[in-house]
Enzyme design. Sequence first.
Site, PDB file in Angstrom:
ATOM      1  N   ARG A 261     -40.572  60.422   0.256  1.00  0.00           N
ATOM      2  CA  ARG A 261     -40.901  60.974   1.566  1.00  0.00           C
ATOM      3  C   ARG A 261     -42.001  60.136   2.194  1.00  0.00           C
ATOM      4  O   ARG A 261     -42.974  59.757   1.533  1.00  0.00           O
ATOM      5  CB  ARG A 261     -41.356  62.440   1.455  1.00  0.00           C
ATOM      6  CG  ARG A 261     -40.216  63.435   1.279  1.00  0.00           C
ATOM      7  CD  ARG A 261     -39.368  63.527   2.532  1.00  0.00           C
ATOM      8  NE  ARG A 261     -38.275  64.482   2.453  1.00  0.00           N
ATOM      9  CZ  ARG A 261     -37.039  64.188   2.091  1.00  0.00           C
ATOM     10  NH1 ARG A 261     -36.751  62.955   1.712  1.00  0.00           N
ATOM     11  NH2 ARG A 261     -36.101  65.111   2.095  1.00  0.00           N
ATOM     12  N   GLU A 290     -39.800  57.995  11.732  1.00  0.00           N
ATOM     13  CA  GLU A 290     -38.434  57.510  11.529  1.00  0.00           C
ATOM     14  C   GLU A 290     -37.629  57.643  12.817  1.00  0.00           C
ATOM     15  O   GLU A 290     -37.541  58.742  13.362  1.00  0.00           O
ATOM     16  CB  GLU A 290     -37.756  58.286  10.395  1.00  0.00           C
ATOM     17  CG  GLU A 290     -38.422  58.055   9.047  1.00  0.00           C
ATOM     18  CD  GLU A 290     -37.630  58.612   7.869  1.00  0.00           C
ATOM     19  OE1 GLU A 290     -36.522  59.165   8.084  1.00  0.00           O
ATOM     20  OE2 GLU A 290     -38.109  58.485   6.733  1.00  0.00           O
ATOM     21  N   HIS A 309     -33.687  54.930   5.184  1.00  0.00           N
ATOM     22  CA  HIS A 309     -33.562  56.249   4.547  1.00  0.00           C
ATOM     23  C   HIS A 309     -32.158  56.448   3.952  1.00  0.00           C
ATOM     24  O   HIS A 309     -31.451  57.399   4.279  1.00  0.00           O
ATOM     25  CB  HIS A 309     -33.875  57.360   5.553  1.00  0.00           C
ATOM     26  CG  HIS A 309     -34.399  58.615   4.905  1.00  0.00           C
ATOM     27  ND1 HIS A 309     -35.362  59.395   5.462  1.00  0.00           N
ATOM     28  CD2 HIS A 309     -34.065  59.224   3.734  1.00  0.00           C
ATOM     29  CE1 HIS A 309     -35.615  60.431   4.674  1.00  0.00           C
ATOM     30  NE2 HIS A 309     -34.836  60.342   3.616  1.00  0.00           N
TER      31      HIS A 309
END
Length: 356
Positions: A261, A290, A309
Site C-alpha cells: 500500500r 495513484e 498497481h
Amino acid sequence: MRVLAAGDHFVAPELFVEALRDEQDLDDFDATTLTAAWPTEPFGPVGSGDSVVDEASGTEEDLIAALDGARVCLTQMAPFTARVLEAHPDLEMVAVCRGGPVNVDLAAADRAGVAVAQAPGRNAAAAAEFAVGMMLAALRRIPIADTELRAGRWRGDFYAYDEAGLELDGATVGLVGYGAIGRIVARVLRAFGATVLVADPYTDRATAAADGIALVDLDDLLVRSSVVSLHARLTDETRGIIGAREIDLMPRGAVLVNSARGGLLDYAPLPEALRSGRLGGLALDVYDVEPPPPDWPLHSAPNVVATPHLAGATRQTAHRAARIAASEAARYLRGDRLAHPANETAKRFGTVGVTS
C-alpha cells in the site's frame, strides 16, 4: 431471491454469477449485474460527510438503482456508504472479494443490520510472486537493461563490478509485515537461499521458527537487510512506517520494494536517497497518489522500477476472489457461520439464516 453481482473489468459480474451457480444448494436466485469502471479508471474515495469509503469504483446513485430488490450483493469495488445502505433496508448481506472491505462503511452496515464478509488471501499467490519479481527486477536492473537495449544501446558496462547487480542467494531480506502474502514471499526467498527477517508485532515466535524466519524489531531488520519489502496492511499504526529515518538505517545501496500500500511509505525522501546512492534501487507498484502525476520526482530518479498497481492482477486471482465471495454468500443464505466476517453483524450471524 435477487442477488446483485456488482463487478468491474477485473472481477466481472459474470464471474460472481458463475461462482454462485457452482455452489451446492443455491439454485433459486435471480442475479442482476452492475459493472464499475475499475481498473480502466482509478478507484478512489466515494461518499460525503461522515460516510466516505476508500478504494471504491462507481457512484452511489448507480449502486442504489442496481440494488433494487436485492437481498445479497457480491462485489469488489462498489461504494457501500451509509447513504447506499440506508436506501435499501431489505439488503441483508454484502460479500466483498477483497482482503479488506475498505469500500464498505462497516459501522453503517452494522447500524443497518447488514452482514459484511471479506476474502483474505484471494491474491496472496499473485502478490507474492510479483513482489519477488520486483526484487529481482531492481537487484538485476532488468527493466533498465531492456529499455536500453530496445533504444539501441548495448550496456556492457552493467557487467562492470561497480555496476553489477546483486543476488538473492545469500542476501538478507527483511519483510515488514507477515500475513498471507509475506509468508509466501518468505518461502520463495528461502528457496533462493536468502536469509529472511520479519518485523510484525502480530506474528508469534513459534510461527516464525516453524517457517524458518527470524522475528526481529523493525530497526534491527532495517540495519541488517540488503533488501526490504513491505507487506503490512495499511492502518493508523503502519501509515508512513518507512520514512527518512528508516531509510538512513538501511545499508548503503540497499533495495526497497513496496507492492503493498502506498501509504506505508513516505515518498518525499526517495528521489534524493536514490541519487545519493543511499538506496541502490527502488521497486514500486503502489503510490501515495495513484496514478502519479506527470511531474512526479521519481520519474527522473535513477534505478527505479515502477508498475501501475498490478501485483494482484492475475486471472486466477479474479476467479478465486469470485469463488470466495460466492462461498460466503452461500454460507449466509444457508444460515451457516461465515468464514470471513468483516463486521459485528457478520460475526454474530450463524444460528438462524435466510433460506429462500
